[in-house]
Motif scaffolding. Structure first.
Motif, mmCIF file in Angstrom:
data_model
loop_
_atom_site.group_PDB
_atom_site.id
_atom_site.type_symbol
_atom_site.label_atom_id
_atom_site.label_comp_id
_atom_site.label_asym_id
_atom_site.label_seq_id
_atom_site.Cartn_x
_atom_site.Cartn_y
_atom_site.Cartn_z
ATOM 1 N N VAL A 4 36.114 37.807 46.676
ATOM 2 C CA VAL A 4 35.978 37.993 46.282
ATOM 3 C C VAL A 4 36.576 37.819 44.405
ATOM 4 O O VAL A 4 37.372 37.775 44.738
ATOM 5 N N PRO A 5 36.070 38.217 43.428
ATOM 6 C CA PRO A 5 36.230 38.384 42.258
ATOM 7 C C PRO A 5 37.705 38.925 42.419
ATOM 8 O O PRO A 5 37.794 40.487 43.256
ATOM 9 N N GLU A 6 39.106 39.143 41.454
ATOM 10 C CA GLU A 6 40.022 39.815 41.694
ATOM 11 C C GLU A 6 39.148 41.442 41.069
ATOM 12 O O GLU A 6 39.053 40.727 39.562
ATOM 13 N N ASP A 13 51.700 38.407 40.385
ATOM 14 C CA ASP A 13 52.358 38.416 41.541
ATOM 15 C C ASP A 13 51.621 38.943 42.524
ATOM 16 O O ASP A 13 51.874 39.754 43.615
ATOM 17 N N GLY A 14 50.430 38.559 42.877
ATOM 18 C CA GLY A 14 49.101 38.448 43.968
ATOM 19 C C GLY A 14 48.500 40.344 43.965
ATOM 20 O O GLY A 14 47.469 39.868 44.999
ATOM 21 N N VAL A 15 48.587 40.725 43.544
ATOM 22 C CA VAL A 15 48.552 41.988 42.725
ATOM 23 C C VAL A 15 47.289 42.485 41.764
ATOM 24 O O VAL A 15 47.470 42.084 40.912
ATOM 25 N N PRO A 16 45.668 42.729 41.832
ATOM 26 C CA PRO A 16 45.227 42.762 40.826
ATOM 27 C C PRO A 16 45.606 44.017 40.407
ATOM 28 O O PRO A 16 46.154 44.964 40.756
ATOM 29 N N ALA A 17 44.997 43.905 38.352
ATOM 30 C CA ALA A 17 45.300 45.167 37.704
ATOM 31 C C ALA A 17 45.009 46.778 38.327
ATOM 32 O O ALA A 17 45.686 47.126 38.468
ATOM 33 N N VAL A 267 34.942 45.646 38.737
ATOM 34 C CA VAL A 267 35.428 46.074 37.916
ATOM 35 C C VAL A 267 36.252 44.915 37.129
ATOM 36 O O VAL A 267 37.510 44.695 37.319
ATOM 37 N N GLY A 268 36.015 44.804 35.570
ATOM 38 C CA GLY A 268 36.979 43.772 34.720
ATOM 39 C C GLY A 268 37.950 44.426 34.433
ATOM 40 O O GLY A 268 38.163 45.811 34.520
ATOM 41 N N VAL A 275 39.909 53.099 34.773
ATOM 42 C CA VAL A 275 39.975 53.930 35.949
ATOM 43 C C VAL A 275 41.692 54.126 36.368
ATOM 44 O O VAL A 275 41.760 55.415 36.386
ATOM 45 N N ARG A 276 42.671 53.351 35.616
ATOM 46 C CA ARG A 276 43.677 54.090 36.512
ATOM 47 C C ARG A 276 44.813 54.527 35.804
ATOM 48 O O ARG A 276 45.606 55.569 35.604
#
Length: 300
Positions: A4-6, A13-17, A267-268, A275-276
């Motif tokens: 799926v899209p990130e 480092d492999g973890v989306p924002a 979520v872009g 959100v964060r």
């Protein structure tokens, strides 16, 4: 490999924002036997160095055990200061000394938050004391005590006072008894209040899985932290007819992990930041668990 899209844009480092630094290590404040400090530190540092290490935020350490943590870190010599959340277990009067110690050990420690419990009817006098002890460059996190009865307006009034005072409210999501698990009404009210005020919040122990589920051994229904993340996304959604608490409550009830993952995948990058800025983190006593679970859902 994710199918799926990130979520939130390109990963680091492999973890989306959307997921970076969302898991606080709460092993030192878990219920039960007192954990060994060296073991907790070694497991935490190993988790930070692993493929999904970008999920990790702070190590939550009781003020009473801060010197013990420093002694272990002196031997381990981490490559960068360790982000920590100070959990006040010695009274507010112990906070200045603890922060002084972190300042003198800045090569080892990076204090991000000072977290403390409060009565559900917390008032401005008590909150003023908090601001006296916690400096502006450290976030004060306050957990108003929630009664076992769901739907307490007094408790939400306490959360509102915490928010209005500029502190970060904390929601306890579970424990050793049924009443420690807040119902959907309380969680939805808490999230709606924080989102409406534009104030960041955090969640504590009780979120054992990414997705809402019922533990077959205890019969306790656990909220999922991905449910909370989706609830925050929906709480920010503009142009909808349904009340914000209703939208949030519906997200909290979802038990389909793939459906939650698909919603988060949309979520872009700009929305992820918003959100964060609200859902800051959640505490976990098993920091190696979220990575594999997210990988199965295609989010890592």
């Amino acid at each position: 490999m994710s199918t799926v899209p990130e979520a939130g844009g390109a990963p680091v480092d492999g973890v989306p924002a959307l997921l970076r630094a969302i898991v606080d290590d709460a092993a030192l404040v878990a219920e039960g036997p007192r954990p060994d400090m060296a073991t907790v530190v070694d497991e935490h540092l190993a988790a930070r160095a692993a493929d999904a290490g970008g999920l990790l935020g702070s190590l939550v350490v009781p003020v009473s055990r801060l010197s013990e943590l420093v002694a272990v870190l002196v031997k381990r010599r981490p490559s960068a200061p360790l982000p920590i959340a100070l959990a006040v277990d010695t009274g507010l009067g112990g906070v200045p000394k603890a922060l002084s110690l972190t300042s003198s050990r800045s090569a080892l420690l990076d204090p991000r938050t000072v977290e403390m419990p409060a009565p559900h009817d917390v008032d401005t006098v008590w909150l003023e004391r908090v601001t006296e002890f916690v400096p502006e460059d450290v976030v004060a996190v306050v957990e108003p005590r929630r009664p076992d009865v769901d739907g307490s307006e007094d408790w939400l009034d306490g959360v509102r006072r915490v928010v209005d005072h500029g502190c970060r409210p904390k929601l306890r999501c579970g424990g050793g008894r049924a009443g420690a698990f807040p119902g959907v009404k309380d969680v939805a009210g808490f999230v709606a209040l924080a989102v409406g005020a534009g104030r960041s919040f955090t969640a504590s122990i009780g979120l054992r899985s990414a997705v809402r589920h019922t533990d077959p051994d205890t019969g306790f229904t656990h909220h999922g932290w991905l449910n909370l993340l989706v609830a925050t996304v929906r709480g920010l959604a503009p142009g909808t007819d349904s009340p914000v608490e209703e939208r949030i409550g519906e997200a909290l009830l979802v038990t389909d992990g793939e459906a939650l993952a698909a919603e988060l995948a949309d979520v872009g990058a700009e929305a992820a930041v918003r959100v964060r800025s609200l859902f800051s983190s959640f505490g976990s006593t098993a920091v190696t668990g979220p990575g594999p679970e997210l990988a199965r859902l295609g989010l890592l």
